[in-house]
Write a protein that holds these residues in place. Structure first.
Motif, PDB file in Angstrom:
ATOM      1  N   ALA A 189      62.233 129.478 -17.101  1.00 57.24           N
ATOM      2  CA  ALA A 189      62.610 128.605 -15.356  1.00 57.24           C
ATOM      3  C   ALA A 189      61.185 128.502 -15.018  1.00 57.24           C
ATOM      4  CB  ALA A 189      63.463 129.365 -14.680  1.00 57.24           C
ATOM      5  N   LEU A 190      60.695 129.138 -14.392  1.00 58.84           N
ATOM      6  CA  LEU A 190      59.015 128.633 -13.856  1.00 58.84           C
ATOM      7  C   LEU A 190      58.178 127.805 -14.675  1.00 58.84           C
ATOM      8  CD1 LEU A 190      58.419 131.266 -12.169  1.00 58.84           C
ATOM      9  CD2 LEU A 190      60.172 132.014 -12.912  1.00 58.84           C
ATOM     10  N   GLU A 191      58.492 127.928 -15.730  1.00 60.04           N
ATOM     11  CA  GLU A 191      57.703 126.849 -16.401  1.00 60.04           C
ATOM     12  C   GLU A 191      58.227 125.830 -16.027  1.00 60.04           C
ATOM     13  OE1 GLU A 191      58.046 130.018 -20.139  1.00 60.04           O
ATOM     14  OE2 GLU A 191      57.820 127.973 -20.995  1.00 60.04           O
ATOM     15  N   HIS A 192      59.458 124.995 -16.228  1.00 58.11           N
ATOM     16  CA  HIS A 192      61.179 124.286 -15.572  1.00 58.11           C
ATOM     17  C   HIS A 192      59.543 124.137 -14.407  1.00 58.11           C
ATOM     18  CE1 HIS A 192      63.805 121.124 -15.987  1.00 58.11           C
ATOM     19  NE2 HIS A 192      64.248 121.568 -14.973  1.00 58.11           N
ATOM     20  N   LEU A 193      59.249 124.285 -13.825  1.00 58.15           N
ATOM     21  CA  LEU A 193      59.188 124.460 -12.441  1.00 58.15           C
ATOM     22  C   LEU A 193      57.225 124.153 -11.822  1.00 58.15           C
ATOM     23  CD1 LEU A 193      60.440 127.501  -9.853  1.00 58.15           C
ATOM     24  CD2 LEU A 193      60.832 124.476  -9.612  1.00 58.15           C
ATOM     25  N   GLY A 194      56.752 124.158 -13.440  1.00 58.39           N
ATOM     26  CA  GLY A 194      55.332 123.935 -13.705  1.00 58.39           C
ATOM     27  C   GLY A 194      54.677 124.843 -13.412  1.00 58.39           C
ATOM     28  N   VAL A 195      55.230 125.829 -13.543  1.00 56.27           N
ATOM     29  CA  VAL A 195      53.774 127.196 -13.146  1.00 56.27           C
ATOM     30  C   VAL A 195      53.827 127.537 -14.632  1.00 56.27           C
ATOM     31  CG1 VAL A 195      54.576 127.853 -10.912  1.00 56.27           C
ATOM     32  CG2 VAL A 195      55.616 129.314 -12.416  1.00 56.27           C
ATOM     33  N   GLN A 196      52.925 128.776 -14.487  1.00 60.52           N
ATOM     34  CA  GLN A 196      52.378 129.901 -16.214  1.00 60.52           C
ATOM     35  C   GLN A 196      52.683 130.664 -15.710  1.00 60.52           C
ATOM     36  OE1 GLN A 196      48.431 126.915 -16.649  1.00 60.52           O
ATOM     37  NE2 GLN A 196      49.242 126.523 -18.875  1.00 60.52           N
ATOM     38  N   PRO A 197      54.092 131.451 -16.064  1.00 59.42           N
ATOM     39  CA  PRO A 197      53.173 132.853 -16.216  1.00 59.42           C
ATOM     40  C   PRO A 197      52.655 133.840 -17.358  1.00 59.42           C
ATOM     41  CG  PRO A 197      55.602 132.073 -16.265  1.00 59.42           C
ATOM     42  CD  PRO A 197      54.953 130.265 -16.557  1.00 59.42           C
ATOM     43  N   ARG A 198      52.357 134.535 -17.088  1.00 59.29           N
ATOM     44  CA  ARG A 198      50.733 135.444 -17.879  1.00 59.29           C
ATOM     45  C   ARG A 198      51.987 135.728 -19.310  1.00 59.29           C
ATOM     46  NH1 ARG A 198      46.044 134.506 -17.452  1.00 59.29           N
ATOM     47  NH2 ARG A 198      44.350 136.264 -17.619  1.00 59.29           N
ATOM     48  N   LEU A 199      51.505 135.960 -20.122  1.00 59.03           N
ATOM     49  CA  LEU A 199      51.965 136.724 -20.950  1.00 59.03           C
ATOM     50  C   LEU A 199      50.902 138.262 -20.895  1.00 59.03           C
ATOM     51  CD1 LEU A 199      51.078 133.924 -23.719  1.00 59.03           C
ATOM     52  CD2 LEU A 199      53.374 134.986 -23.439  1.00 59.03           C
ATOM     53  N   VAL A 200      51.709 139.077 -21.196  1.00 60.74           N
ATOM     54  CA  VAL A 200      50.800 140.766 -20.923  1.00 60.74           C
ATOM     55  C   VAL A 200      51.770 140.919 -22.508  1.00 60.74           C
ATOM     56  CG1 VAL A 200      51.115 142.841 -19.996  1.00 60.74           C
ATOM     57  CG2 VAL A 200      51.419 141.197 -18.727  1.00 60.74           C
ATOM     58  N   VAL A 201      50.574 141.781 -23.219  1.00 61.62           N
ATOM     59  CA  VAL A 201      50.660 141.873 -24.328  1.00 61.62           C
ATOM     60  C   VAL A 201      51.543 143.026 -25.248  1.00 61.62           C
ATOM     61  CG1 VAL A 201      49.791 143.008 -27.380  1.00 61.62           C
ATOM     62  CG2 VAL A 201      48.289 141.266 -25.799  1.00 61.62           C
ATOM     63  N   GLY A 202      52.631 142.794 -25.939  1.00 63.41           N
ATOM     64  CA  GLY A 202      53.706 144.705 -25.624  1.00 63.41           C
ATOM     65  C   GLY A 202      53.419 145.086 -26.811  1.00 63.41           C
ATOM     66  N   ARG A 203      55.195 145.677 -27.314  1.00 63.77           N
ATOM     67  CA  ARG A 203      54.011 146.290 -28.942  1.00 63.77           C
ATOM     68  C   ARG A 203      55.991 145.873 -28.949  1.00 63.77           C
ATOM     69  NH1 ARG A 203      52.660 152.002 -28.635  1.00 63.77           N
ATOM     70  NH2 ARG A 203      54.675 151.934 -30.774  1.00 63.77           N
ATOM     71  N   THR A 204      55.139 145.518 -31.191  1.00 59.49           N
ATOM     72  CA  THR A 204      56.247 145.139 -32.107  1.00 59.49           C
ATOM     73  C   THR A 204      57.630 145.309 -31.808  1.00 59.49           C
ATOM     74  OG1 THR A 204      55.519 146.233 -33.831  1.00 59.49           O
ATOM     75  CG2 THR A 204      54.882 143.533 -33.464  1.00 59.49           C
ATOM     76  N   ASP A 205      57.566 147.474 -31.599  1.00 58.47           N
ATOM     77  CA  ASP A 205      58.670 148.204 -31.642  1.00 58.47           C
ATOM     78  C   ASP A 205      59.839 147.903 -30.328  1.00 58.47           C
ATOM     79  OD1 ASP A 205      57.078 150.830 -31.076  1.00 58.47           O
ATOM     80  OD2 ASP A 205      57.148 149.376 -29.724  1.00 58.47           O
ATOM     81  N   ASN A 206      59.034 147.429 -29.434  1.00 58.47           N
ATOM     82  CA  ASN A 206      60.558 146.732 -28.173  1.00 58.47           C
ATOM     83  C   ASN A 206      61.316 145.106 -28.973  1.00 58.47           C
ATOM     84  OD1 ASN A 206      61.301 146.657 -25.911  1.00 58.47           O
ATOM     85  ND2 ASN A 206      59.751 145.038 -25.256  1.00 58.47           N
ATOM     86  N   LEU A 207      62.183 146.063 -30.260  1.00 64.77           N
ATOM     87  CA  LEU A 207      63.248 144.867 -30.667  1.00 64.77           C
ATOM     88  C   LEU A 207      64.166 144.454 -29.407  1.00 64.77           C
ATOM     89  CD1 LEU A 207      64.849 145.968 -33.201  1.00 64.77           C
ATOM     90  CD2 LEU A 207      63.769 147.855 -32.090  1.00 64.77           C
ATOM     91  N   LYS A 208      65.169 143.756 -29.649  1.00 64.17           N
ATOM     92  CA  LYS A 208      65.913 143.693 -29.009  1.00 64.17           C
ATOM     93  C   LYS A 208      66.958 143.706 -30.584  1.00 64.17           C
ATOM     94  CE  LYS A 208      67.405 138.995 -27.904  1.00 64.17           C
ATOM     95  NZ  LYS A 208      68.510 139.030 -29.054  1.00 64.17           N
ATOM     96  N   ILE A 209      67.943 144.226 -29.710  1.00 59.91           N
ATOM     97  CA  ILE A 209      69.026 144.972 -30.525  1.00 59.91           C
ATOM     98  C   ILE A 209      70.000 143.785 -30.964  1.00 59.91           C
ATOM     99  CG2 ILE A 209      71.126 146.099 -31.269  1.00 59.91           C
ATOM    100  CD1 ILE A 209      69.845 148.501 -30.106  1.00 59.91           C
ATOM    101  N   THR A 210      70.128 142.874 -31.493  1.00 63.18           N
ATOM    102  CA  THR A 210      70.945 141.304 -31.992  1.00 63.18           C
ATOM    103  C   THR A 210      72.134 141.672 -33.240  1.00 63.18           C
ATOM    104  OG1 THR A 210      68.658 140.741 -31.530  1.00 63.18           O
ATOM    105  CG2 THR A 210      71.016 138.880 -32.339  1.00 63.18           C
ATOM    106  N   THR A 211      70.939 141.710 -34.912  1.00 62.42           N
ATOM    107  CA  THR A 211      72.258 142.579 -36.035  1.00 62.42           C
ATOM    108  C   THR A 211      72.205 143.287 -35.827  1.00 62.42           C
ATOM    109  OG1 THR A 211      69.564 141.944 -37.082  1.00 62.42           O
ATOM    110  CG2 THR A 211      71.998 140.122 -36.021  1.00 62.42           C
ATOM    111  N   PRO A 212      73.166 143.976 -37.020  1.00 67.40           N
ATOM    112  CA  PRO A 212      73.387 145.312 -37.382  1.00 67.40           C
ATOM    113  C   PRO A 212      72.101 146.229 -38.007  1.00 67.40           C
ATOM    114  CG  PRO A 212      75.320 144.039 -38.261  1.00 67.40           C
ATOM    115  CD  PRO A 212      74.585 142.718 -37.325  1.00 67.40           C
ATOM    116  N   ASP A 213      71.321 145.752 -37.916  1.00 67.08           N
ATOM    117  CA  ASP A 213      70.358 146.239 -39.140  1.00 67.08           C
ATOM    118  C   ASP A 213      69.075 146.506 -38.241  1.00 67.08           C
ATOM    119  OD1 ASP A 213      68.172 143.014 -40.007  1.00 67.08           O
ATOM    120  OD2 ASP A 213      69.733 143.579 -38.588  1.00 67.08           O
TER     121      ASP A 213
END
Ligand SMILES: Nc1ccn([C@@H]2O[C@H](COP(=O)(O)OP(=O)(O)OP(=O)(O)O)[C@@H](O)[C@H]2O)c(=O)n1
Ligand SMILES: C[C@](O)(CO)[C@H](O)COP(=O)(O)O
Length: 230
Positions: A189-213
């Motif tokens: 939504a911010l990008e749609h306004l033409g601004v550039q949010p910052r990328l902050v390096v996270g951890r690969t184990d911050n997964l989104k629980i989506t499917t059973p596995d």
């Protein structure tokens, strides 16, 4: 702000995935424990589905720092509803972090690092991880066929929390909604306004629980974090 009003259709469970059992609690309880462990988090607004029978049964729903509100048809609607519940509690310049209820493995240290990196940034940003796998686009005619390989040099996988100023985030989401621009995260939504949010390096184990596995993996991750909230 925690959007928690989804039905978890991809999980295909009997109850919404945020209420599934996980490591001696539920998915959402772990998510909220992690957020409440961050000293600089003052209030947590949780947007739940209308008539959700599960949320009121959790003791954490009565936590003094937690405010409950109703969610919406899409994730962005639930986030907007959550921001609405902060009217009067949050000033326009206050930082708001939006974090999926379905991401219980986030580490407070990652959240604190994001706040340290972004607290004086003009826009805000998100936790994200650079994509390590080679990415493929599926064929529009046959989803099981590869259409082409995606240049992954500048490709990141967005996570949450996503951190923006209250007034700017509210405006950006309302603007995107008014434009009929569908967003699956706040940064869009911010990008749609033409601004550039910052990328902050996270951890690969911050997964989104989506499917059973994802549940079995989250169980292993939380078991490995046993001393994290002490
Ligand atoms: N109308 C919605 C849809 C989703 N969410 C929340 O947004 C987060 C991320 O969404 P997702 O993983 O897609 O959850 P669901 O929409 O429940 O899953 P699915 O798409 O498989 O139905 C989840 O914590 C979910 O509860 C929400 O608050 N309101
Ligand atoms: C916000 C998010 O978790 C960033 O990766 C993701 O966009 C949520 O998507 P969903 O389809 O609502 O799970």
């Amino acid at each position: 702000m925690v959007p928690a009003a989804g039905i978890g259709s991809r999980m295909a469970a009997d109850i919404p995935k945020q209420y599934l059992p996980l490591h001696n609690a539920t998915v959402i309880e772990w998510t909220l424990r992690k957020l409440l462990a961050v000293q600089r988090v003052r209030k947590v607004v949780v947007a739940v589905a209308e008539h959700d029978p599960h949320w009121p049964q959790l003791a954490i729903s009565q936590h003094p720092q937690i405010v409950t509100t109703g969610g919406g048809a899409e994730r962005a609607d639930s986030v907007l509803a959550g921001l609405g519940a902060l009217q009067g509690l949050a000033q326009s310049n206050d930082w708001v972090l939006v974090h999926d209820a379905a991401r219980p493995c986030v580490q407070p240290a990652s959240i604190n690092r994001m706040i340290d990196e972004l607290h004086d940034h003009p826009v805000g940003g998100i936790l994200a991880v650079p994509v390590a796998d080679t990415l493929k686009y599926a064929s529009p005619r046959e989803p099981a066929d590869i259409d082409k390989t995606v240049d992954r040099k500048r490709t990141w996988a967005a996570q949450t929390p996503q951190m923006f100023r209250y007034g700017e985030l509210l405006n950006a989401l309302q603007n995107a909604s008014g434009d009929g621009f569908i967003v699956t995260d706040e940064a869009s939504a911010l990008e749609h306004l033409g601004v550039q949010p910052r990328l902050v390096v996270g951890r690969t184990d911050n997964l989104k629980i989506t499917t059973p596995d994802d549940l079995a993996l989250a169980q292993l991750i939380l078991a490995s974090q046993s001393n994290l909230l002490e």
